[in-house]
Design a protein around this motif. Structure first.
Motif, PDB file in Angstrom:
ATOM      1  N   PHE A   1     -40.891 -14.498  12.661  1.00 23.50           N
ATOM      2  CA  PHE A   1     -40.561 -13.075  12.589  1.00 23.50           C
ATOM      3  C   PHE A   1     -39.681 -12.869  11.363  1.00 23.50           C
ATOM      4  CE2 PHE A   1     -37.806  -9.447  13.428  1.00 23.50           C
ATOM      5  CZ  PHE A   1     -38.728  -8.480  13.803  1.00 23.50           C
ATOM      6  N   THR A   2     -40.111 -11.992  10.468  1.00 23.91           N
ATOM      7  CA  THR A   2     -39.382 -11.778   9.208  1.00 23.91           C
ATOM      8  C   THR A   2     -38.883 -10.342   9.060  1.00 23.91           C
ATOM      9  OG1 THR A   2     -41.471 -11.315   8.071  1.00 23.91           O
ATOM     10  CG2 THR A   2     -40.672 -13.591   8.020  1.00 23.91           C
ATOM     11  N   GLY A   3     -39.086  -9.543  10.079  1.00 28.64           N
ATOM     12  CA  GLY A   3     -38.691  -8.144   9.993  1.00 28.64           C
ATOM     13  C   GLY A   3     -37.186  -7.937  10.112  1.00 28.64           C
ATOM     14  N   MET A   4     -36.795  -6.684  10.012  1.00 27.10           N
ATOM     15  CA  MET A   4     -35.384  -6.306  10.125  1.00 27.10           C
ATOM     16  C   MET A   4     -35.306  -5.141  11.103  1.00 27.10           C
ATOM     17  SD  MET A   4     -32.942  -5.845   6.834  1.00 27.10           S
ATOM     18  CE  MET A   4     -31.164  -5.935   6.954  1.00 27.10           C
ATOM     19  N   PHE A   5     -34.352  -5.189  12.010  1.00 22.65           N
ATOM     20  CA  PHE A   5     -34.226  -4.093  12.970  1.00 22.65           C
ATOM     21  C   PHE A   5     -32.808  -4.006  13.513  1.00 22.65           C
ATOM     22  CE2 PHE A   5     -35.183  -7.744  15.618  1.00 22.65           C
ATOM     23  CZ  PHE A   5     -34.476  -7.539  16.790  1.00 22.65           C
ATOM     24  N   LEU A   6     -32.515  -2.831  14.060  1.00 21.58           N
ATOM     25  CA  LEU A   6     -31.215  -2.572  14.679  1.00 21.58           C
ATOM     26  C   LEU A   6     -31.388  -2.590  16.187  1.00 21.58           C
ATOM     27  CD1 LEU A   6     -28.274  -1.533  14.855  1.00 21.58           C
ATOM     28  CD2 LEU A   6     -29.179   0.775  14.469  1.00 21.58           C
ATOM     29  N   LEU A   7     -30.610  -3.425  16.864  1.00 16.18           N
ATOM     30  CA  LEU A   7     -30.673  -3.523  18.323  1.00 16.18           C
ATOM     31  C   LEU A   7     -29.424  -2.887  18.921  1.00 16.18           C
ATOM     32  CD1 LEU A   7     -32.139  -4.626  20.840  1.00 16.18           C
ATOM     33  CD2 LEU A   7     -30.867  -6.760  20.547  1.00 16.18           C
ATOM     34  N   ASN A   8     -29.596  -1.711  19.527  1.00 18.25           N
ATOM     35  CA  ASN A   8     -28.486  -1.030  20.186  1.00 18.25           C
ATOM     36  C   ASN A   8     -28.239  -1.629  21.571  1.00 18.25           C
ATOM     37  OD1 ASN A   8     -27.608   1.337  18.431  1.00 18.25           O
ATOM     38  ND2 ASN A   8     -29.820   1.689  18.492  1.00 18.25           N
ATOM     39  N   THR A   9     -27.068  -1.374  22.114  1.00 22.91           N
ATOM     40  CA  THR A   9     -26.697  -2.005  23.389  1.00 22.91           C
ATOM     41  C   THR A   9     -27.489  -1.465  24.579  1.00 22.91           C
ATOM     42  OG1 THR A   9     -24.869  -0.427  23.590  1.00 22.91           O
ATOM     43  CG2 THR A   9     -24.341  -2.600  22.701  1.00 22.91           C
ATOM     44  N   GLN A  10     -27.910  -0.193  24.527  1.00 27.28           N
ATOM     45  CA  GLN A  10     -28.654   0.375  25.657  1.00 27.28           C
ATOM     46  C   GLN A  10     -30.152   0.156  25.454  1.00 27.28           C
ATOM     47  OE1 GLN A  10     -27.372   4.341  26.633  1.00 27.28           O
ATOM     48  NE2 GLN A  10     -25.224   3.768  26.618  1.00 27.28           N
TER      49      GLN A  10
ATOM     50  N   LYS B   1     -19.538  -1.935  17.175  1.00 25.92           N
ATOM     51  CA  LYS B   1     -19.465  -1.222  18.435  1.00 25.92           C
ATOM     52  C   LYS B   1     -19.940   0.206  18.198  1.00 25.92           C
ATOM     53  CE  LYS B   1     -15.738  -3.886  20.603  1.00 25.92           C
ATOM     54  NZ  LYS B   1     -14.380  -3.839  21.191  1.00 25.92           N
ATOM     55  N   GLY B   2     -20.869   0.666  19.008  1.00 33.74           N
ATOM     56  CA  GLY B   2     -21.398   2.002  18.834  1.00 33.74           C
ATOM     57  C   GLY B   2     -22.901   2.011  18.897  1.00 33.74           C
ATOM     58  N   LYS B   3     -23.521   3.004  18.249  1.00 32.80           N
ATOM     59  CA  LYS B   3     -24.982   3.120  18.270  1.00 32.80           C
ATOM     60  C   LYS B   3     -25.440   3.922  17.070  1.00 32.80           C
ATOM     61  CE  LYS B   3     -24.977   7.343  21.078  1.00 32.80           C
ATOM     62  NZ  LYS B   3     -25.409   7.981  22.334  1.00 32.80           N
ATOM     63  N   VAL B   4     -26.692   3.704  16.693  1.00 34.98           N
ATOM     64  CA  VAL B   4     -27.329   4.524  15.668  1.00 34.98           C
ATOM     65  C   VAL B   4     -28.709   4.892  16.186  1.00 34.98           C
ATOM     66  CG1 VAL B   4     -28.185   4.664  13.306  1.00 34.98           C
ATOM     67  CG2 VAL B   4     -26.070   3.410  13.779  1.00 34.98           C
ATOM     68  N   THR B   5     -28.913   6.166  16.492  1.00 37.43           N
ATOM     69  CA  THR B   5     -30.186   6.660  17.033  1.00 37.43           C
ATOM     70  C   THR B   5     -30.548   7.946  16.306  1.00 37.43           C
ATOM     71  OG1 THR B   5     -29.285   8.134  18.740  1.00 37.43           O
ATOM     72  CG2 THR B   5     -29.435   5.786  19.291  1.00 37.43           C
ATOM     73  N   PRO B   6     -31.750   8.479  16.544  1.00 36.70           N
ATOM     74  CA  PRO B   6     -32.126   9.745  15.900  1.00 36.70           C
ATOM     75  C   PRO B   6     -31.254  10.938  16.298  1.00 36.70           C
ATOM     76  CG  PRO B   6     -34.084   8.574  16.630  1.00 36.70           C
ATOM     77  CD  PRO B   6     -32.909   7.850  17.211  1.00 36.70           C
ATOM     78  N   THR B   7     -30.444  10.788  17.342  1.00 37.01           N
ATOM     79  CA  THR B   7     -29.623  11.910  17.797  1.00 37.01           C
ATOM     80  C   THR B   7     -28.130  11.732  17.514  1.00 37.01           C
ATOM     81  OG1 THR B   7     -29.509  10.898  20.006  1.00 37.01           O
ATOM     82  CG2 THR B   7     -31.220  12.540  19.635  1.00 37.01           C
TER      83      THR B   7
ATOM     84  N   ALA C   1     -26.559  -5.768   5.726  1.00 36.19           N
ATOM     85  CA  ALA C   1     -26.517  -5.189   7.064  1.00 36.19           C
ATOM     86  C   ALA C   1     -25.922  -3.785   7.040  1.00 36.19           C
ATOM     87  CB  ALA C   1     -25.706  -6.081   7.994  1.00 36.19           C
ATOM     88  N   ARG C   2     -24.838  -3.610   6.296  1.00 35.30           N
ATOM     89  CA  ARG C   2     -24.216  -2.280   6.197  1.00 35.30           C
ATOM     90  C   ARG C   2     -25.172  -1.290   5.536  1.00 35.30           C
ATOM     91  NH1 ARG C   2     -19.344   0.292   6.443  1.00 35.30           N
ATOM     92  NH2 ARG C   2     -18.203  -1.593   6.975  1.00 35.30           N
ATOM     93  N   LYS C   3     -25.855  -1.723   4.485  1.00 32.38           N
ATOM     94  CA  LYS C   3     -26.810  -0.845   3.799  1.00 32.38           C
ATOM     95  C   LYS C   3     -27.949  -0.453   4.742  1.00 32.38           C
ATOM     96  CE  LYS C   3     -29.625  -0.367  -0.379  1.00 32.38           C
ATOM     97  NZ  LYS C   3     -30.758   0.228   0.317  1.00 32.38           N
ATOM     98  N   TYR C   4     -28.429  -1.435   5.519  1.00 27.91           N
ATOM     99  CA  TYR C   4     -29.511  -1.146   6.462  1.00 27.91           C
ATOM    100  C   TYR C   4     -29.049  -0.123   7.501  1.00 27.91           C
ATOM    101  CZ  TYR C   4     -33.277  -1.842   9.833  1.00 27.91           C
ATOM    102  OH  TYR C   4     -34.336  -1.640  10.680  1.00 27.91           O
ATOM    103  N   LEU C   5     -27.817  -0.270   7.943  1.00 31.22           N
ATOM    104  CA  LEU C   5     -27.245   0.656   8.928  1.00 31.22           C
ATOM    105  C   LEU C   5     -27.148   2.063   8.342  1.00 31.22           C
ATOM    106  CD1 LEU C   5     -26.105   0.356  11.810  1.00 31.22           C
ATOM    107  CD2 LEU C   5     -23.856   0.008  10.798  1.00 31.22           C
ATOM    108  N   GLU C   6     -26.634   2.163   7.120  1.00 35.81           N
ATOM    109  CA  GLU C   6     -26.487   3.463   6.463  1.00 35.81           C
ATOM    110  C   GLU C   6     -27.854   4.086   6.172  1.00 35.81           C
ATOM    111  OE1 GLU C   6     -24.178   2.294   3.124  1.00 35.81           O
ATOM    112  OE2 GLU C   6     -22.253   2.397   4.196  1.00 35.81           O
ATOM    113  N   ASP C   7     -28.805   3.265   5.729  1.00 29.52           N
ATOM    114  CA  ASP C   7     -30.152   3.773   5.441  1.00 29.52           C
ATOM    115  C   ASP C   7     -30.839   4.271   6.711  1.00 29.52           C
ATOM    116  OD1 ASP C   7     -29.815   3.188   2.798  1.00 29.52           O
ATOM    117  OD2 ASP C   7     -31.021   1.349   2.819  1.00 29.52           O
TER     118      ASP C   7
END
Length: 331
Positions: A231-240, A273-279, A292-298
């Motif tokens: 697996f070579t992809g990149m993704f954000l895994l939120n806690t919920q 700590k926290g979340k990043v979602t469409p809302t 990682a920070r750039k991916y989060l901001e993007d």
């Protein structure tokens, strides 16, 4: 079976079963729900769905309804699967539950306000009874948040739990007995019986599948001989997200606590700590690489939300999960 996988190969296998690679994500929400059957929260959608939607919209369309899933979190499920959940959680009903069941059956869909008005019990007793019935998947909420009665199933409790175990194996591919017991919310003896029966049916196969791990694991028999592409992809895994629950021990080991994590391949390159979602996007205590920070901001920019500091207690439901598990040990 004699197959042994490294930790990286095992994670690649699970991530691919979860459709986390950009090129393999679900094209539509209908495709996602047809295969997975449920979504725990909006936090699960961005890393699995190529398009954009919200669970609020899908509730209004009637694609999913709101219930308590298995494991026991509020979530959104294909209505056709509800009778299986109800059968899996079957327990004798109290007098209050029987009374409210009759009211809902006669008046459904019924708003909470009308249900409270027609209930012969006090506000407190009625509220507690509604909560109990929701946790039993005896009732669910439709797109208008009105209550409806879940249809009964001919399945026994054990048959229903076995069906749910199959759903989880299809979704994740690989389980230890301990992790599956957590996902089924039942005692280890019951879990091991289900694993044994699924093994006898040829649905899963067991072995010491993880290199350096003395625990037995079970995986889908159809995948035993398949080669796992890294697996070579990149993704954000939120806690919920149920994958976060599945990887809870690994995330705690790597990050020190249950947090949202940014994966590059099978490695965690950042967490917060926290979340990043469409809302919404909330972030505290970020640790990780510049990538990682750039991916989060993007990601936040693509969603059209701005990163803000501070996160609500509700963003992290591990404590609630632990409390529920201790006070509701299951079968």
């Amino acid at each position: 079976i004699t197959r042994v996988m490294t930790h990286e190969v095992a994670l690649s296998y699970v991530f691919r079963k979860q459709k986390l690679e950009k090129t393999s994500r679900f094209g539509t929400f209908d495709e996602l729900i047809a295969e997975r059957g449920y979504v725990r929260s909006d936090q699960e959608l961005p890393c699995r769905l190529a398009g954009r939607t919200s669970l609020k919209k899908q509730m209004e369309l009637g694609t999913v309804v709101k219930s308590i899933l298995c494991p026991s979190y509020v979530g959104y499920i294909d209505p056709a699967r509800l009778p299986v959940l109800r059968a899996a959680k079957k327990v004798p009903l109290t007098g209050e539950q029987v009374a409210l069941q009759k009211i809902i059956a006669a008046k459904q869909p019924i708003s909470k306000k009308n249900l409270m008005f027609q209930s012969p019990y006090s506000y407190k007793v009625t509220t507690e009874t509604i909560s109990e019935m929701t946790h039993m998947s005896l009732i669910y909420q439709d797109g208008d948040s009105a209550y409806c009665l879940t249809e009964a199933s001919d399945l026994t409790q054990e048959e229903a739990l076995k069906q749910i175990a199959k759903w989880h194996f299809k979704d994740f591919g690989l389980f230890s007995a301990e992790r599956l017991a957590q996902f089924l919310n039942c005692r280890m003896a019951v879990t091991r019986k289900i694993l044994s029966e699924l093994e006898d049916e040829g649905y899963i196969s067991k072995g010491f599948l993880l290199e350096g791990d003395p625990s037995l694991y079970w995986m889908l028999t159809e995948d035993v001989g398949s080669k796992v592409r890294p697996f070579t992809g990149m993704f954000l895994l939120n806690t919920q997200d149920n994958l976060s629950l599945y990887l809870r021990d690994y995330i705690k080991k790597e990050c020190g606590s249950s947090v949202s994590a940014i994966f590059s391949g099978t490695k965690i390159i950042g967490h917060f700590k926290g979340k990043v979602t469409p809302t919404a996007a909330k972030m505290d205590e970020f640790e990780g690489s510049d990538l990682a920070r750039k991916y989060l901001e993007d990601t936040a920019r693509i969603f059209g939300v701005s990163l803000s500091k501070g996160c609500d207690q509700a963003d992290d439901d591990w404590e609630a999960s632990e409390f529920y598990s201790k006070t509701n040990p299951g079968l």
